[in-house]
Every structure is written in structure tokens, then in C-alpha cells.
Scaffold this active site. Sequence first.
Site, PDB file in Angstrom:
ATOM      1  N   ARG A 115       0.821  -1.210   0.000  1.00  0.00           N
ATOM      2  CA  ARG A 115       0.000   0.000   0.000  1.00  0.00           C
ATOM      3  C   ARG A 115       0.855   1.259   0.000  1.00  0.00           C
ATOM      4  O   ARG A 115       0.393   2.320  -0.365  1.00  0.00           O
ATOM      5  CB  ARG A 115      -0.850   0.051   1.277  1.00  0.00           C
ATOM      6  CG  ARG A 115      -1.888  -1.012   1.423  1.00  0.00           C
ATOM      7  CD  ARG A 115      -2.387  -1.074   2.854  1.00  0.00           C
ATOM      8  NE  ARG A 115      -3.083   0.116   3.293  1.00  0.00           N
ATOM      9  CZ  ARG A 115      -4.379   0.353   3.086  1.00  0.00           C
ATOM     10  NH1 ARG A 115      -5.099  -0.525   2.440  1.00  0.00           N
ATOM     11  NH2 ARG A 115      -4.943   1.441   3.525  1.00  0.00           N
ATOM     12  N   ARG A 163       9.365   6.352  -3.295  1.00  0.00           N
ATOM     13  CA  ARG A 163       9.567   7.301  -4.393  1.00  0.00           C
ATOM     14  C   ARG A 163      10.955   7.905  -4.363  1.00  0.00           C
ATOM     15  O   ARG A 163      11.458   8.201  -3.290  1.00  0.00           O
ATOM     16  CB  ARG A 163       8.603   8.487  -4.259  1.00  0.00           C
ATOM     17  CG  ARG A 163       7.219   8.171  -4.587  1.00  0.00           C
ATOM     18  CD  ARG A 163       6.462   9.465  -4.845  1.00  0.00           C
ATOM     19  NE  ARG A 163       5.058   9.157  -4.675  1.00  0.00           N
ATOM     20  CZ  ARG A 163       4.335   9.544  -3.636  1.00  0.00           C
ATOM     21  NH1 ARG A 163       4.861  10.320  -2.713  1.00  0.00           N
ATOM     22  NH2 ARG A 163       3.081   9.174  -3.546  1.00  0.00           N
ATOM     23  N   ARG A 184      -8.457  -7.014  13.871  1.00  0.00           N
ATOM     24  CA  ARG A 184      -7.737  -6.073  14.727  1.00  0.00           C
ATOM     25  C   ARG A 184      -8.697  -4.942  15.066  1.00  0.00           C
ATOM     26  O   ARG A 184      -9.521  -4.530  14.235  1.00  0.00           O
ATOM     27  CB  ARG A 184      -6.514  -5.492  14.021  1.00  0.00           C
ATOM     28  CG  ARG A 184      -5.454  -6.505  13.712  1.00  0.00           C
ATOM     29  CD  ARG A 184      -4.813  -7.081  14.940  1.00  0.00           C
ATOM     30  NE  ARG A 184      -3.907  -6.138  15.584  1.00  0.00           N
ATOM     31  CZ  ARG A 184      -3.359  -6.348  16.774  1.00  0.00           C
ATOM     32  NH1 ARG A 184      -3.659  -7.449  17.459  1.00  0.00           N
ATOM     33  NH2 ARG A 184      -2.528  -5.467  17.294  1.00  0.00           N
ATOM     34  N   ARG A 220      -0.232   5.923  16.358  1.00  0.00           N
ATOM     35  CA  ARG A 220      -0.202   7.275  15.787  1.00  0.00           C
ATOM     36  C   ARG A 220      -1.054   8.224  16.605  1.00  0.00           C
ATOM     37  O   ARG A 220      -1.910   7.804  17.391  1.00  0.00           O
ATOM     38  CB  ARG A 220      -0.641   7.277  14.325  1.00  0.00           C
ATOM     39  CG  ARG A 220      -1.951   6.595  14.040  1.00  0.00           C
ATOM     40  CD  ARG A 220      -2.163   6.436  12.522  1.00  0.00           C
ATOM     41  NE  ARG A 220      -3.304   5.588  12.238  1.00  0.00           N
ATOM     42  CZ  ARG A 220      -3.614   5.076  11.067  1.00  0.00           C
ATOM     43  NH1 ARG A 220      -2.878   5.341  10.006  1.00  0.00           N
ATOM     44  NH2 ARG A 220      -4.669   4.313  10.901  1.00  0.00           N
ATOM     45  N   GLU A 226      -3.906   6.335  19.021  1.00  0.00           N
ATOM     46  CA  GLU A 226      -4.505   5.117  18.493  1.00  0.00           C
ATOM     47  C   GLU A 226      -3.757   3.881  18.992  1.00  0.00           C
ATOM     48  O   GLU A 226      -2.573   3.732  18.722  1.00  0.00           O
ATOM     49  CB  GLU A 226      -4.385   5.205  16.963  1.00  0.00           C
ATOM     50  CG  GLU A 226      -5.476   4.542  16.212  1.00  0.00           C
ATOM     51  CD  GLU A 226      -5.412   4.912  14.735  1.00  0.00           C
ATOM     52  OE1 GLU A 226      -5.620   6.096  14.390  1.00  0.00           O
ATOM     53  OE2 GLU A 226      -5.144   4.010  13.928  1.00  0.00           O
ATOM     54  N   TYR A 241      -9.325  -5.860   3.309  1.00  0.00           N
ATOM     55  CA  TYR A 241      -8.769  -4.577   3.736  1.00  0.00           C
ATOM     56  C   TYR A 241      -9.008  -3.551   2.618  1.00  0.00           C
ATOM     57  O   TYR A 241      -8.095  -3.118   1.946  1.00  0.00           O
ATOM     58  CB  TYR A 241      -7.274  -4.802   3.997  1.00  0.00           C
ATOM     59  CG  TYR A 241      -6.493  -3.682   4.637  1.00  0.00           C
ATOM     60  CD1 TYR A 241      -7.081  -2.514   5.097  1.00  0.00           C
ATOM     61  CD2 TYR A 241      -5.121  -3.819   4.795  1.00  0.00           C
ATOM     62  CE1 TYR A 241      -6.330  -1.522   5.686  1.00  0.00           C
ATOM     63  CE2 TYR A 241      -4.357  -2.831   5.389  1.00  0.00           C
ATOM     64  CZ  TYR A 241      -4.964  -1.689   5.831  1.00  0.00           C
ATOM     65  OH  TYR A 241      -4.200  -0.700   6.404  1.00  0.00           O
ATOM     66  N   ASP A 269     -10.069   0.022   0.816  1.00  0.00           N
ATOM     67  CA  ASP A 269     -10.155   1.469   1.001  1.00  0.00           C
ATOM     68  C   ASP A 269     -11.566   1.923   0.618  1.00  0.00           C
ATOM     69  O   ASP A 269     -12.315   1.191  -0.034  1.00  0.00           O
ATOM     70  CB  ASP A 269      -9.130   2.174   0.115  1.00  0.00           C
ATOM     71  CG  ASP A 269      -7.711   1.978   0.648  1.00  0.00           C
ATOM     72  OD1 ASP A 269      -7.556   1.821   1.867  1.00  0.00           O
ATOM     73  OD2 ASP A 269      -6.775   1.982  -0.171  1.00  0.00           O
TER      74      ASP A 269
HETATM   75  N1  UDP Z   1       3.361   1.216   7.814  1.00  0.00           N
HETATM   76  C1  UDP Z   1       4.584   1.257   8.446  1.00  0.00           C
HETATM   77  N2  UDP Z   1       5.025   2.425   9.006  1.00  0.00           N
HETATM   78  C2  UDP Z   1       4.298   3.564   8.959  1.00  0.00           C
HETATM   79  C3  UDP Z   1       3.039   3.541   8.297  1.00  0.00           C
HETATM   80  C4  UDP Z   1       2.593   2.352   7.751  1.00  0.00           C
HETATM   81  O1  UDP Z   1       5.272   0.251   8.527  1.00  0.00           O
HETATM   82  O2  UDP Z   1       4.746   4.585   9.504  1.00  0.00           O
HETATM   83  C5  UDP Z   1       2.889  -0.071   7.244  1.00  0.00           C
HETATM   84  C6  UDP Z   1       2.183  -0.943   8.268  1.00  0.00           C
HETATM   85  O3  UDP Z   1       2.516  -2.291   7.996  1.00  0.00           O
HETATM   86  C7  UDP Z   1       0.726  -0.679   7.990  1.00  0.00           C
HETATM   87  C8  UDP Z   1       0.729  -0.522   6.472  1.00  0.00           C
HETATM   88  O4  UDP Z   1       1.973   0.133   6.198  1.00  0.00           O
HETATM   89  O5  UDP Z   1      -0.085  -1.733   8.419  1.00  0.00           O
HETATM   90  C9  UDP Z   1      -0.423   0.270   5.914  1.00  0.00           C
HETATM   91  O6  UDP Z   1      -0.477   1.527   6.556  1.00  0.00           O
HETATM   92  P1  UDP Z   1      -1.656   2.571   6.321  1.00  0.00           P
HETATM   93  O7  UDP Z   1      -1.276   3.786   7.040  1.00  0.00           O
HETATM   94  O8  UDP Z   1      -1.920   2.634   4.864  1.00  0.00           O
HETATM   95  O9  UDP Z   1      -2.851   1.819   7.039  1.00  0.00           O
HETATM   96  P2  UDP Z   1      -4.273   2.332   7.537  1.00  0.00           P
HETATM   97  O10 UDP Z   1      -4.291   3.819   7.457  1.00  0.00           O
HETATM   98  O11 UDP Z   1      -5.269   1.629   6.685  1.00  0.00           O
HETATM   99  O12 UDP Z   1      -4.310   1.846   8.946  1.00  0.00           O
END
Ligand code: UDP
Length: 367
Positions: free
Chosen positions: A172, A176, A249, A280, A300, A348, A350
Site C-alpha cells: 500500500r 519514491r 484487529r 499514531r 490510536e 482490507y 479502502d
Molecule cells: N506502515 C509502516 N510504518 C508507517 C506507516 C505504515 O510500517 O509509519 C505499514 C504498516 O505495515 C501498515 C501498512 O503500512 O499496516 C499500511 O499503513 P496505512 O497507514 O496505509 O494503514 P491504515 O491507514 O489503513 O491503517
Amino acid sequence: MKQYDYLIVGSGLFGSVFAYKAKRQGKKCLMIDKRSHWGGNIYCENTAGINVHKYGAHIFHTSDKEIWDFVNTIVPFNRYTNSPIASYKGKLYNLPFNMNTFYAMWGVTTPAEAREKIEMQRKEAGITNPQNLEEQAISLAGKDIYEILIKGYTEKQWGRKCTELPPFIIQRLPVRFTFDNNYFNDAWQGIPVGGYNKLIEGLLEGIEIRCNAGFFENRAYFENIADQIVYTGMIDEFYDYRFGKLEYRTLRFETEILDMENYQGNAVVNYTENEIPYTRIIEHKHFEFGKQPQTVISREYPSEWKESGEPFYPVNDAKNTALYRQYKALADQETRVVFGGRLAEYSYYDMDKIIGKAFLAAQRIDK
Ligand code: UDP
């Protein structure tokens, strides 16, 4: 002839988009939701004049023009661009992994230097065909990025070792070689002007809704009220867990109102080290460029879902995927039930994917 054409179980995005489309095809729908409000997990609660994403931050993004145009006809979207910050032991890095991240990590200033560094770390790890999230992450971004920005965050988020998680979770995230902190690669993104409740209210205009109405509390009654059922809850619950329980989860939020205008200068700050128990902190006002005198933040905390909380994320590991397939085989045989959304499809997804799926389901009406 039943009282309704469709009973829609769950007022989240799938159910709401389906209801919107079905109504325009002349169908009579009844929507029920066990919660006291509509909108599923995109529902926001207004606190101190700020739309608080009560069930976790939602940022809409899509590359599908039809879907972008559709949501914008319901409510205009603002120009919010997601560019989270990652904090590791007091040092800040830009996400997704891009030239700003590589500069902060290694001091490299050109794409060639950054590529070389990642390539070197990938070779050292000896990964050719990534089989799990750890191998996928190292081969995409190198060992340093994996250890500082991915490992701790992912293991907190999923409660499982990165070696036991599927590679697709990390796919996901873009990598870059430009100085571009935009988290998404999609053509369009934003937040509904005035908040997500406007989107749901627009979709549900003219639809009959009963809140505080649990499908399973009155199943026989609800099954008889409509010709067809659109079910958006947990698929294993629909089948009385007959093959066993799927795992999910969940997230717990610690939300605080602070007497200051700006707490962290960004909507999303990820805490990637293991020692900090939350993943976060969301500062909700920044999604809508709020200028209120106070601010609202949510820490969170992910954990394994138990019956009392809200199931947020399916755990798409091998064990759960196999179990889901058994339920899916039953679902495929249903003639009057449509299963849709994250929980009913155990995926999962979006938000834009959910809308696309609801469009398809609505196209099959009367076919
Ligand atoms: N991820 C990570 N570090 C970060 C942010 C995301 O390793 O700082 C990884 C982690 O495995 C996570 C996945 O990327 O489950 C997807 O993150 P995203 O933020 O897209 O998930 P969501 O917002 O759906 O919880």
C-alpha cells in the site's frame, strides 16, 4: 410481495452507496444499524467545533474518475493531501518513503545515491523473492527503513511478527525517488467539506433508517421484511461462526481536547518505535484546515479484537484467509443476500474500492 425490496444491514459506505443507487432504481429500502448513528466507521463526532473521526482517520483517495465525480456530486471535497510524519526516538521523517526520508535517514541528496543505498541493503539481506512483509519491506526500502520506520509500527498494528504477515500490506505504501511527501499515488484525494457525515447524509437522503436495531436480535423478523438482503456485517457472525471465528484487529482511541490551537502541526504523526504503545496521533482539525482556538487529538492503540470492541481490520494471514474461503463458499450459494464491505468480504478495502463494489452490486439489481 414483501414490505421492502431491500433490507440493508449496516449504514457504512457500502450500504449507503447501495441504498442511494437502489432508490434511484425505484427500489424501496429499509436500512438498519445496531449503532445509535449512521455512517459506520466514517462517522464523525463534533467536539469543540472539530469533526473528530471517531472510528479512526479516513482520508478519501481514488484514481477512478467515476467514483471521484460521484462523491463530489454528493458533497464537495477539499484539497487535503495526506503527508504523515513518522517519529522514531524523537527524530522526524517524512512518509511515504521518499527523497526527504532518505535524506533524513542517510544524508543522501540524489536519487542515484538513495537507490544505491537501498540496493546495497537489499543485497546484504539476500532477498530475491519476498515471502512475507519483512522481506517485502527490506527489498522495497532497505534494512534501515524497515527497522526504523516499518518493523515497530507494523508489529504494533497487527500484533504479529512481520515475518508472519503477508507482503501485500506494505505494498500500500509508495517508495519514491522524488521529494514528494504525498502519501497516496492516486489522482484525487480529499476530505468532504464539512466532514464525512455530509457524505453519508447526502447518500441516505430519503432512505428509511432504523438505528439501534441489531439484525441478529430480531433476525427472523428482518429476514421476512424484504425480498433481498444487503448484509455488511461480519460474515462469520452471519453464519453463526459455524466454521470458527475470524480474527480482526481493533483500535482503541484516547481522545483529548487541548487548550491550544495547534498541537503537532500535522493531521497524522506515526510513532514507529516499539516502546511507545500507540501507533499514531491524529490531530483532527488539520483534515479541514481548522482554525478553532482548541484542538482535539486521538492516540490510536491497536489490539486483537474481542467481542466487545469494533472490528476494524481483517487479519488476512493464511489461517484466516482459509477460514474466510469456507464462509465465502456459503455466501456464494445465497440467492437473496448480497455481502459487501470490509467485514462481509473480510478484505482490507479502502473507501473508493467499497464504493466501486457497491456500484457493481447495484448494477446487478433486476438482472
Ligand atoms: N506502515 C509502516 N510504518 C508507517 C506507516 C505504515 O510500517 O509509519 C505499514 C504498516 O505495515 C501498515 C501498512 O503500512 O499496516 C499500511 O499503513 P496505512 O497507514 O496505509 O494503514 P491504515 O491507514 O489503513 O491503517
